[in-house]
Scaffold this active site. Structure first.
Site, PDB file in Angstrom:
ATOM      1  CE1 TYR A 168      -3.662   2.492   0.486  1.00 22.99           C
ATOM      2  CE2 TYR A 168      -2.508   3.218   2.460  1.00 22.99           C
ATOM      3  CZ  TYR A 168      -3.497   3.400   1.510  1.00 22.99           C
ATOM      4  OH  TYR A 168      -4.318   4.488   1.591  1.00 22.99           O
TER       5      TYR A 168
ATOM      6  CG  ASP B 294      -2.741  12.642   4.796  1.00 20.56           C
ATOM      7  OD1 ASP B 294      -2.706  12.970   3.596  1.00 20.56           O
ATOM      8  OD2 ASP B 294      -3.370  11.646   5.224  1.00 20.56           O
TER       9      ASP B 294
ATOM     10  CG  ASP C 176      -4.245   7.810   0.038  1.00 18.77           C
ATOM     11  OD1 ASP C 176      -5.175   8.347  -0.590  1.00 18.77           O
ATOM     12  OD2 ASP C 176      -3.984   8.053   1.235  1.00 18.77           O
TER      13      ASP C 176
ATOM     14  CG  ASP D 286      -4.649  12.314  -0.829  1.00 16.47           C
ATOM     15  OD1 ASP D 286      -4.722  11.363  -0.042  1.00 16.47           O
ATOM     16  OD2 ASP D 286      -3.703  13.110  -0.826  1.00 16.47           O
TER      17      ASP D 286
ATOM     18  CG  HIS E 289      -7.750   4.626  -1.709  1.00 21.41           C
ATOM     19  ND1 HIS E 289      -7.897   5.832  -1.071  1.00 21.41           N
ATOM     20  CD2 HIS E 289      -6.724   3.997  -1.091  1.00 21.41           C
ATOM     21  CE1 HIS E 289      -7.000   5.932  -0.104  1.00 21.41           C
ATOM     22  NE2 HIS E 289      -6.250   4.840  -0.102  1.00 21.41           N
TER      23      HIS E 289
ATOM     24  CD  GLU F 273      -9.512  11.222   0.685  1.00 28.56           C
ATOM     25  OE1 GLU F 273      -8.848  10.189   0.881  1.00 28.56           O
ATOM     26  OE2 GLU F 273      -9.243  12.312   1.228  1.00 28.56           O
TER      27      GLU F 273
ATOM     28  CB  CYS G 284      -5.866  11.842   8.922  1.00 24.46           C
ATOM     29  SG  CYS G 284      -6.209  10.272   9.739  1.00 24.46           S
TER      30      CYS G 284
ATOM     31  NE  ARG H 150     -10.596   8.007   2.851  1.00 23.72           N
ATOM     32  CZ  ARG H 150      -9.491   8.391   3.472  1.00 23.72           C
ATOM     33  NH1 ARG H 150      -8.349   7.766   3.246  1.00 23.72           N
ATOM     34  NH2 ARG H 150      -9.502   9.410   4.323  1.00 23.72           N
TER      35      ARG H 150
ATOM     36  CD  GLU I 219     -10.488   6.421   6.655  1.00 34.38           C
ATOM     37  OE1 GLU I 219     -10.487   5.219   6.984  1.00 34.38           O
ATOM     38  OE2 GLU I 219      -9.442   7.091   6.556  1.00 34.38           O
TER      39      GLU I 219
ATOM     40  CG  ASN J 178      -7.338   2.876   7.167  1.00 34.31           C
ATOM     41  OD1 ASN J 178      -6.247   2.445   7.508  1.00 34.31           O
ATOM     42  ND2 ASN J 178      -7.619   4.176   7.124  1.00 34.31           N
TER      43      ASN J 178
END
Ligand SMILES: C[C@](O)(C(=O)O)[C@H](CC(=O)O)C(=O)O
Ligand SMILES: [Mg+2]
Length: 297
Positions: free
Chosen positions: A48, A62, A89, A91, A116, A118, A126, A161, A191, A213
């Site tokens: 990942y 992040d 990821d 985002d 992924h 989101e 986060c 996500r 999430e 996760n």
């Protein structure tokens, strides 16, 4: 040696098949290409690439500061050293749905198996922090559709996500999960789920594979592999685990050197030079040049 044994197309089809096997796939987060090689050596199912880890690695929080070029660059560095599939990821897709589409193509070119996307607003945060927000359902679906439509390799995995549970509740998360699946998402990433019961609710709601996760110090109970598998989860990520462990070890090490004036008492806790060279396949470079590996460690 030099690169991974498996080409991208093979990693993607393998990942897709494994996702639908009913077996739980375990993907620890790599904090660099070398740690990705270690993940492969230890027999995990995939690697990942965490946005939290990449941004922390660059000394940043992040909050969506990393660029798509930085993420794609690291994705390529990691995917080329491992035969395992890499899940990235991405985002929020780095902008509007059209940016999400371009992100898909850049990550395809980077050779990874999937990514992924989101439904958070920009700037994101986060998913385990309070105060996050999500875009409306229609915009979120548009993002997923744009990503699905942009893919040139049909085996490239697009995971959707949703961060909606913390903002609007579980019912909204379930509605979004269904809409993302209808929009063509291959994998669902709900999430900040609290516990196994949350995953079970989603399992009942959608037919596509589900990702859990298991990030530490967040809002999710740290469930073991068996519990996740019986809740119907197909993939688990341990996104920041290796970075947290490595940074803690680094902190301890620095303290010891400062206090004791030497690193001698730490030798037992270190990866030996021999093991590092083994992980790097050092000896195999002799196939090119016999003068490369003429020593013993
Ligand atoms: C999975 C995640 O998106 C990541 O970037 O690794 C983070 C992990 C974390 O910050 O602990 C998340 O938003 O859950
Ligand atoms: Mg992230």
């Amino acid at each position: 040696m030099l690169h991974a044994a498996a080409p991208a197309a093979e990693k993607r089809t393998g990942f897709r098949e494994a996702l639908n096997s009913g077996r739980l796939l375990r993907l620890p987060g790599a904090f660099n290409p070398l740690s990705a090689k270690l993940i492969e050596r230890r027999g995990f199912d995939g690697v990942y690439l965490s946005g939290a880890v990449l941004s922390a690695d660059l000394g940043l929080p992040d909050i969506g500061l990393t660029t798509v070029t930085e993420v794609a660059g690291r994705a390529q560095q990691i995917s080329r050293v491992t035969a395992l599939p890499t899940l990235v990821d991405a985002d929020t897709g780095f902008g509007e749905p059209m940016n999400a589409a371009r992100t898909v193509q850049l990550l395809e070119d980077a050779g990874v198996a999937g990514m992924h996307l989101e439904d958070q607003v920009n700037p994101k945060r986060c998913g385990h922090l309070d105060g996050k927000d999500v875009v409306d359902r229609e915009t979120a679906v548009k993002r997923i559709k744009a990503a699905v439509g942009a893919r040139r390799d049909p085996s490239f995995v697009i995971a959707a996500r949703t961060d909606a549970k913390a903002v609007h509740g579980m019912d909204e998360a379930i509605i979004r999960a269904k809409e993302f699946a209808d929009a063509g998402a291959d994998l669902l990433f709900p999430e900040a789920m609290a516990d196994a019961a949350d995953f079970e609710k989603l399992r009942k709601a959608v037919d596509i594979p589900i990702l859990a996760n298991m990030t530490e110090f967040g809002k999710s109970e740290l469930l073991d592999a068996e519990t996740l598998e019986s809740a119907g989860v197909n993939v688990v990520i341990y996104p920041v685990t290796l970075l947290r462990l490595a940074m803690h070890a680094a902190e301890t090490g620095l303290r010891t050197i400062a206090e004791e004036g030497s690193q001698v008492s730490l030798l037992e806790q270190m990866q030996h030079r021999r093991d590092l060279y083994d992980l790097l396949d050092y000896s195999e470079y002799n196939a090119f040049d016999e003068n490369v590996f003429t020593f013993r460690v």
